[in-house]
Scaffold this active site. Structure first.
Site, PDB file in Angstrom:
ATOM      1  N   TYR A 185     -32.791   3.695 -22.023  1.00 56.69           N
ATOM      2  CA  TYR A 185     -32.946   3.032 -23.330  1.00 56.69           C
ATOM      3  C   TYR A 185     -33.839   3.876 -24.230  1.00 56.69           C
ATOM      4  O   TYR A 185     -33.549   4.063 -25.419  1.00 56.69           O
ATOM      5  CB  TYR A 185     -33.538   1.639 -23.134  1.00 56.69           C
ATOM      6  CG  TYR A 185     -33.756   0.877 -24.417  1.00 56.69           C
ATOM      7  CD1 TYR A 185     -32.703   0.194 -25.026  1.00 56.69           C
ATOM      8  CD2 TYR A 185     -35.015   0.822 -25.012  1.00 56.69           C
ATOM      9  CE1 TYR A 185     -32.903  -0.522 -26.204  1.00 56.69           C
ATOM     10  CE2 TYR A 185     -35.226   0.116 -26.179  1.00 56.69           C
ATOM     11  CZ  TYR A 185     -34.168  -0.552 -26.769  1.00 56.69           C
ATOM     12  OH  TYR A 185     -34.372  -1.259 -27.940  1.00 56.69           O
ATOM     13  N   LYS A 189     -32.694   5.524 -27.923  1.00 57.61           N
ATOM     14  CA  LYS A 189     -33.388   5.254 -29.180  1.00 57.61           C
ATOM     15  C   LYS A 189     -33.949   6.538 -29.796  1.00 57.61           C
ATOM     16  O   LYS A 189     -34.083   6.647 -31.016  1.00 57.61           O
ATOM     17  CB  LYS A 189     -34.493   4.221 -28.963  1.00 57.61           C
ATOM     18  CG  LYS A 189     -33.946   2.826 -28.671  1.00 57.61           C
ATOM     19  CD  LYS A 189     -33.032   2.344 -29.789  1.00 57.61           C
ATOM     20  CE  LYS A 189     -32.483   0.953 -29.564  1.00 57.61           C
ATOM     21  NZ  LYS A 189     -31.609   0.484 -30.665  1.00 57.61           N
ATOM     22  N   THR A 220     -38.427 -11.286 -30.162  1.00 58.06           N
ATOM     23  CA  THR A 220     -36.994 -11.444 -29.904  1.00 58.06           C
ATOM     24  C   THR A 220     -36.815 -11.681 -28.414  1.00 58.06           C
ATOM     25  O   THR A 220     -37.753 -11.535 -27.619  1.00 58.06           O
ATOM     26  CB  THR A 220     -36.219 -10.172 -30.305  1.00 58.06           C
ATOM     27  OG1 THR A 220     -36.665  -9.081 -29.490  1.00 58.06           O
ATOM     28  CG2 THR A 220     -36.433  -9.830 -31.772  1.00 58.06           C
TER      29      THR A 220
END
Length: 280
Positions: A185, A189, A220
């Site tokens: 990840y 990014k 979130t």
């Protein structure tokens, strides 16, 4: 409501109170995106939903999407219930046919698209880079890196003739400060930073600006596990000298600015929304 009168050579005339003039001016400014169309991926909750709401509040017709129909239906109903111009469709951004359906849905409103905001991203596994299978590598890079570029390619003919079009990609502060447990990840990014700069140069002759935001700890579902562990959260607060988690609206205001004429001379930039500078 009282009225103010003043004498002019034409006789007494009504003067609108200053407070009402300010209110009207503020109301007009919220429609800076009137007659514009915005497409947002990953936009039925969190940062994507906040950005969709903000752009719609400022006059844009907004097209939202996510992988689950129930989520799309709920988000569309909620935003339309707020009096906003919104449509939506199911879209797994990693699938070409779903991206094509999203483009078709967007063009139904105004035969063109002004803004593309790519929020959709995945991190199906919390594991180090060396502990990640090839299948997971493919999934993360497909959704987080390839999909925004391929969706933009499909939308490009419908954006370049609109004038002052804008693309916003979403990276993360882990692009600058990787977390081992986030493995691939982090890499995806970081790739978004390069994609932003590359596309900004490539699309400048078409009058399309490309910028990026790099959120930090925003409230979130993605960071819910961190925020539920006080020890981890305290370590982050102490290390980065921040006092609170961010909220999705901390991102939506920046996205609105980057889409607006106020940012007409800004392209190829990545701005952190983290409460600290990841560059230090």
């Amino acid at each position: 409501m009282f009225k103010l009168l003043t004498w002019t050579w034409r006789g007494f005339q009504t003067i609108t109170p200053l407070s009402r003039r300010i209110t009207r001016s503020a109301a007009s400014s919220t429609l800076k995106f009137a007659n514009k169309v915005a497409v947002l991926t990953g936009s039925t909750n969190g940062i994507g939903l906040a950005c969709a709401r903000r752009l719609a509040q400022e006059g844009a017709h907004v097209v939202i999407c996510s992988r689950k129909k129930d989520n799309v239906d709920k988000a569309v109903a909620m935003l339309q219930g707020e009096g906003l111009s919104v449509t939506g469709t199911v879209c797994h951004v990693g699938k070409a046919e779903d991206r094509e359906r999203l483009v078709t849905t967007a063009l139904e409103h105004n035969k063109g698209v002004n803004f593309l905001v790519c929020v959709a991203g995945v991190n199906p596994l919390v594991r180090s880079t060396m502990g990640t299978s090839e299948q997971i590598w493919d999934k993360i890079l497909e959704v987080n890196v390839k999909a925004p570029a391929l969706l933009l390619k499909q939308l490009l003919p419908h954006m370049e003739n609109r004038g002052q079009s804008s693309v916003i990609l979403v990276s993360s502060v882990v692009a600058y400060n990787p977390t081992v447990e986030l493995g691939v990840y982090n890499i995806s990014k970081t790739a978004i930073l390069g994609l932003t700069k590359t596309l900004a140069k490539e699309l400048a002759p078409k009058n399309i600006r490309v910028n990026c935001i790099a959120p930090g700890l925003i409230q979130t579902d993605f960071i819910k596990k961190i925020s539920e562990e006080p020890a981890a959260w305290n370590i982050i607060k102490e290390r980065e000298a921040i006092q609170r988690e961010g909220v999705p609206e901390d991102c939506s205001g920046l996205v609105s600015f980057l889409c607006s004429p106020d940012a007409a001379y800004i392209s190829g930039e990545t701005i952190a929304v983290a409460g600290f500078s990841p560059h230090l």
